[in-house]
Design an enzyme around this catalytic site. Structure first.
Site, PDB file in Angstrom:
ATOM      1  N   GLU A 144       0.841  -1.200   0.000  1.00  0.00           N
ATOM      2  CA  GLU A 144       0.000   0.000   0.000  1.00  0.00           C
ATOM      3  C   GLU A 144       0.876   1.250   0.000  1.00  0.00           C
ATOM      4  OE1 GLU A 144      -4.012   1.586   2.222  1.00  0.00           O
ATOM      5  OE2 GLU A 144      -2.414   0.820   3.501  1.00  0.00           O
ATOM      6  N   MET A 310      -0.097  -2.793   8.733  1.00  0.00           N
ATOM      7  CA  MET A 310      -0.742  -2.892   7.420  1.00  0.00           C
ATOM      8  C   MET A 310      -1.744  -4.031   7.407  1.00  0.00           C
ATOM      9  SD  MET A 310      -1.188  -1.854   4.396  1.00  0.00           S
ATOM     10  CE  MET A 310      -2.267  -2.606   3.190  1.00  0.00           C
ATOM     11  N   GLU A 311      -2.929  -3.743   6.832  1.00  0.00           N
ATOM     12  CA  GLU A 311      -4.076  -4.652   6.909  1.00  0.00           C
ATOM     13  C   GLU A 311      -4.132  -5.677   5.786  1.00  0.00           C
ATOM     14  OE1 GLU A 311      -5.588  -0.922   4.615  1.00  0.00           O
ATOM     15  OE2 GLU A 311      -4.204  -1.352   6.274  1.00  0.00           O
ATOM     16  N   GLU A 345      -6.289  -2.714  12.528  1.00  0.00           N
ATOM     17  CA  GLU A 345      -6.036  -3.511  11.317  1.00  0.00           C
ATOM     18  C   GLU A 345      -7.131  -4.545  11.092  1.00  0.00           C
ATOM     19  OE1 GLU A 345      -3.893  -2.240   9.444  1.00  0.00           O
ATOM     20  OE2 GLU A 345      -3.114  -0.961  11.036  1.00  0.00           O
TER      21      GLU A 345
END
Length: 912
Positions: A144, A310-311, A345
């Site tokens: 991302e 970060m998901e 998240e």
């Protein structure tokens, strides 16, 4: 092929990929060579051909590509482009073929690729840790917003969802992870391993097959994902250890495995994060009425990570400080941090992963929701004693309003024409302001109906992409409220709504007159900057005989309005501090509210008291009232018992001291005032923590001791120095409460010398030090008053510090008034290397802001402007503009208020 040939540069108008073809499925095969720091692979992409075309355009950056071939199902032919062209600026590859593929047909694109494993903290990169004195490496991804293209050729836009089947090739003694579970794993043997796809033959035939493990290769195949965006694809390879748990779905009764992975040396610090994951997942399912859709959910803890976490769907990743803590020594702040990161998240598993924004303009649909859901609503259910809705005011709402009070702010829904702009909007406006506006809407319509609308929105767009109106439709359906009418001026880029209002309250005989104008930190907005009329939920609180009524139906949707109330009784706008605005009263009314607030919760709630402190201090900065009025209110509240009110007081006094840092007399007098506020709390609460005491008491003690120490209270400073001296002598820190470790080490180094400094540095360098203590050690190193130690730290940053930790060093130097200017000089002297180390990363903009935001002299401002004149600022221009605007506002505040503060402090000292 190498991506070195530039063609015509692309402007922002055609930054988006052409949609002649759309990917539907990726087969991604990656071979990871940790020893040689390289990766290589093959990607096969199934395409829907929407329009007849003879060119295929996709994203690729920093990759060597080879053997690009297109097979058309309809034409039954395979075509190869021997000389593709590249647009390095737009990070695109363009393939051209002699025979066009027809519209409505299917095609398959196959491309070989290879790249270097660097420490860039984006794309597919390597991270390191120490084991038995030896540096070891592992790999992970961070895609991302636009870095999947650095790991494999793809259509790297959130709208272009596809399914992904990942295959990883690695050495047998390593662990492979990806979004989905492994379906098969085998050691490669040429005689028995089937290579059914001809495009993979070259990759597999190059694998060695000797007997030793370091010469063998393992093939791990992962289950195919649901449709998802490229930025959420994830994989990792390394010698990881893990802890395992599970949760039972309240919707289906299924039990899902949950794991957390890290390097073996720190895995024992990961249990708490794993426990939080198991606690919150079933709550999310119940609230959204949508089951978590993947078969597992892993978390991978990384030593080198640009963002916080970060998901990635099914494989969350993040910093050590986001997910690790030592339960024996962790303070409340560390537990909150890990809880919030994990919950935030997991919120994304629905907001962002199942339902994804159509383009980065709508990033807030991901981040604003994850902030509100993950950090307030869900954590409030799990830990009600943390009062997270109240702490949201200081930690998110106030930060958002501070950033949004600038002409250089941007709308929540913001136009993102290119990658430089996308990286910059991961800021307090997309997270904190968006979360604040959604919290305001939730309070206005009622949280239960709000969440029902969110569920409707998610269900209507499962595995799809959305824009703002889709969310408003869901909430309108559940509430019957015309949500777009209320919300568009808070969110929409179409109206170019930037900023927020200040509501000015004028009292008359029959009630109050309210007027809205745009609030700017620099003072009243000029007419050209004051055109927006917001729909402002006023949440009017009135009180009669201690009976409190809150009217949530009152909305200011015009410039001015008169409200009939009895002003002889207590009243207040923005009850509960849910509104995204400031409220300006007369000095007399501010004082009356404060005196009533000083009585406790009878009329004005905890949220009201927190908001009151932040409002008047911020209004004084902008010149709407005097700082002396704000200090008077703080003085009135000196018997307050709630930690979060004291927290807001501490934050604002710290801001005053930090702004007037070069005015020695005012700083000394403010510190006397600060000691008078906090030292009595230290005396009352003492230094000992008890498991049976409330979280509020623990946090208040921590804050009071920290404030007394930084204000130079002799008794507190001496106590902390004694503790640290014993720790240095015995190597046993058990006498230092975990909640006071940071204050203790910072105070000891600040008031100590080389010995204390070296002890802090050794603590940072110890690989098994818990993350919160590692950060504390950094801040302590930067607190030194010794010139030689300061110089050593600057050298250390560039030679030994992890790149991800540089922001902690910069922030540390900014809390040390002795190093503020030298820190700015350090940045300028090392700009080229710093800019290179953070190339393409989120965090460089924070380093730029932190370095310069406290320099308040006119010559500082001019030097800063001159320094950046010849620099390419395209990836941090927003942050730089905001920083320069802050410098101007601080300078104006100092010129306007220095006499006022000095006179108030002089009178206060005389009255003692």
């Amino acid at each position: 092929m190498t991506t070195g040939l530039a063609s015509t540069p692309t402007d922002s108008a055609d930054f988006r990929l052409p949609l002649d073809v759309k990917p539907t499925h990726y087969d991604v095969t990656i071979k990871t060579d940790l020893e040689n720091s390289i990766f290589e692979g093959v990607v096969k992409i199934d395409l829907d051909v929407k329009n007849e075309t003879s060119t295929i355009v996709f994203n690729s950056a920093d990759l060597k590509l080879n053997d690009a071939a297109l097979y058309s199902d309809q034409l039954k032919i395979k075509q190869v482009d021997p000389s593709p062209s590249f647009d390095d600026k737009a990070e695109r590859c363009i393939l051209s073929f002699s025979t066009p593929v027809p519209a409505g047909s299917k095609a398959t694109l196959s491309i070989g690729f290879s790249g270097e494993l660097t420490g860039a903290m984006m794309g597919y990169y390597k991270s390191s840790f120490e084991q038995d004195g030896t540096k070891k490496y592992y790999t992970l991804t961070q895609f991302e917003p636009t870095a999947a293209r650095r790991a494999f050729p793809c259509w790297d836009e959130p709208l272009l969802k596809a399914t992904f089947a990942v295959t990883m090739i690695s050495h047998p003694d390593t662990v492979n992870l990806s979004n989905m579970p492994i379906t098969s794993e085998e050691i490669y043997q040429p005689q028995t391993t089937k290579v059914e796809d001809p495009s993979l033959e070259a990759l597999f035939s190059a694998l060695t097959t000797q007997d030793s493990p370091e010469a063998q290769w393992k093939i791990s195949k992962f289950q195919t994902t649901p449709p998802m965006s490229t930025y959420l694809v994830a994989y990792a390879n390394g010698r990881f250890a893990h802890l395992e748990s599970s949760y039972k779905s309240p919707l289906s009764g299924k039990t899902r495995p949950l794991r957390i992975y890290s390097t073996p040396d720190v895995i024992h610090q990961a249990q708490y994060a794993l426990d939080i994951k198991a606690k919150v997942l079933p709550i999310y399912e119940e609230i959204f009425d949508i089951e978590y859709p993947l078969p597992k959910l892993d978390t991978l803890v990384a030593h080198d990570f640009d963002a916080g976490a970060m998901e990635n769907w099914g494989l969350i990743t993040g910093r050590t400080s986001a997910f690790l803590l030592d339960p024996k020594t962790a303070d409340v702040a560390a537990k909150k941090r890990v809880t919030v990161f994990q919950s935030h998240e997991i919120a994304h598993m629905w907001f962002g992963d199942i339902t994804t924004m159509e383009w980065w303009d709508y990033l807030y649909l991901n981040e604003g929701f994850a902030t509100l859901m993950g950090e307030v609503i869900i954590v409030g259910i799990v830990y009600p004693e943390w009062k997270v809705d109240s702490s949201f005011i200081s930690e998110h709402l106030n930060d958002a309003l501070d950033l949004d009070a600038k002409l250089s702010s941007h709308p929540i829904e913001v136009h993102c024409p290119d990658a430089n702009q996308i990286n910059q909007i991961f800021d307090s406006l997309s997270y904190a302001k968006a979360g604040s506006v959604l919290r305001m809407l939730s309070n206005f319509v009622g949280e239960e109906r709000f969440l029902k609308g969110v569920s409707i929105y998610l269900k209507k767009h499962l595995y799809g992409n959305t824009v703002t109106k889709d969310l408003w439709q869901g909430i309108s359906e559940s509430t019957g409220v015309d949500v777009p009418r209320i919300m568009d001026n808070w969110i929409s880029k179409a109206s170019m709504t930037i900023g927020f209002p200040v509501i000015t309250v004028t009292e008359g005989k029959n009630g109050i007159h309210v007027r809205q104008d745009r609030f700017l930190e620099s003072g009243p907005a000029e007419e050209k900057d004051n055109e927006t009329i917001w729909n402002v939920p006023l949440a009017l609180l009135t009180a009669t005989n201690d009976k409190v009524n809150i009217d949530k139906s009152v909305v200011l949707d015009t410039r001015e309005k008169t409200l009939a109330i009895d002003t002889s009784k207590p009243f207040k706008l923005n009850a509960g501090t849910y509104g995204v605005y400031r409220v300006l009263y007369s000095d007399e009314r501010f004082a009356a509210i404060a005196k009533e607030a000083a009585k406790g919760d009878t009329v004005f709630s905890l949220n009201d008291r927190i908001g009151l402190v932040h409002d008047i201090m911020t209004l004084s900065k902008a010149g709407f009232c005097k700082v002396s009025s704000a200090l008077t209110i703080v003085d009135i509240l000196h018997d307050e018992t709630e930690f979060l009110v004291w927290d807001s007081i501490a934050r604002n006094i710290t801001t005053l001291v930090s702004t007037w840092w070069e005015h020695e007399v005012i700083v000394n007098d403010l510190n006397v005032f600060r000691r008078e506020l906090f030292a009595p709390i230290v005396k009352r609460l003492g230094y000992e923590y008890s498991p049976s005491e409330s979280v509020d008491i623990s946090q208040l003690r921590t804050r009071a001791i920290g404030q007394a120490a930084v204000a130079g209270d002799p008794a507190v400073v001496e106590e902390l120095k004694t503790w640290f001296a014993e720790y240095m002598r015995t190597q046993d820190d058990s006498a230092i409460p975990g909640d006071l470790f940071r204050t203790t080490i910072l105070t000891a180094v600040k008031h100590g010398g080389r010995e204390e400094y070296e002890f802090a540095k050794a603590l940072y360098e110890n690989p098994t030090t818990p993350p919160s203590r590692s950060i504390s050690a950094i801040v302590a190193m930067c607190a030194s008053q010794d010139e030689a130690c300061i110089e050593d730290t600057y050298t250390y940053i560039m030679s030994k510090a992890r790149t991800q930790d540089i922001i902690y060093f910069i922030n540390g130097f900014q809390t040390n008034f002795r190093t503020r200017r030298s820190c700015a000089q350090f940045f300028q002297d090392n700009y080229v290397e710093l800019a290179k180390r953070f190339e393409g990363n989120f965090s460089f903009k924070y380093i730029v802001s932190a370095t310069f935001e406290n320099l308040t002299k006119e010559e500082d401002y001019q030097r800063t402007v001159d320094f950046f004149k010849d620099k390419d600022i395209s990836r941090y221009n927003l942050a730089l503009s905001q920083t320069l605007e802050s410098l101007r506002a601080s300078r104006a505040w100092i010129e306007r208020s220095t006499t006022d503060i000095a006179e108030w402090l002089g009178k206060w000292k005389g009255d003692r």
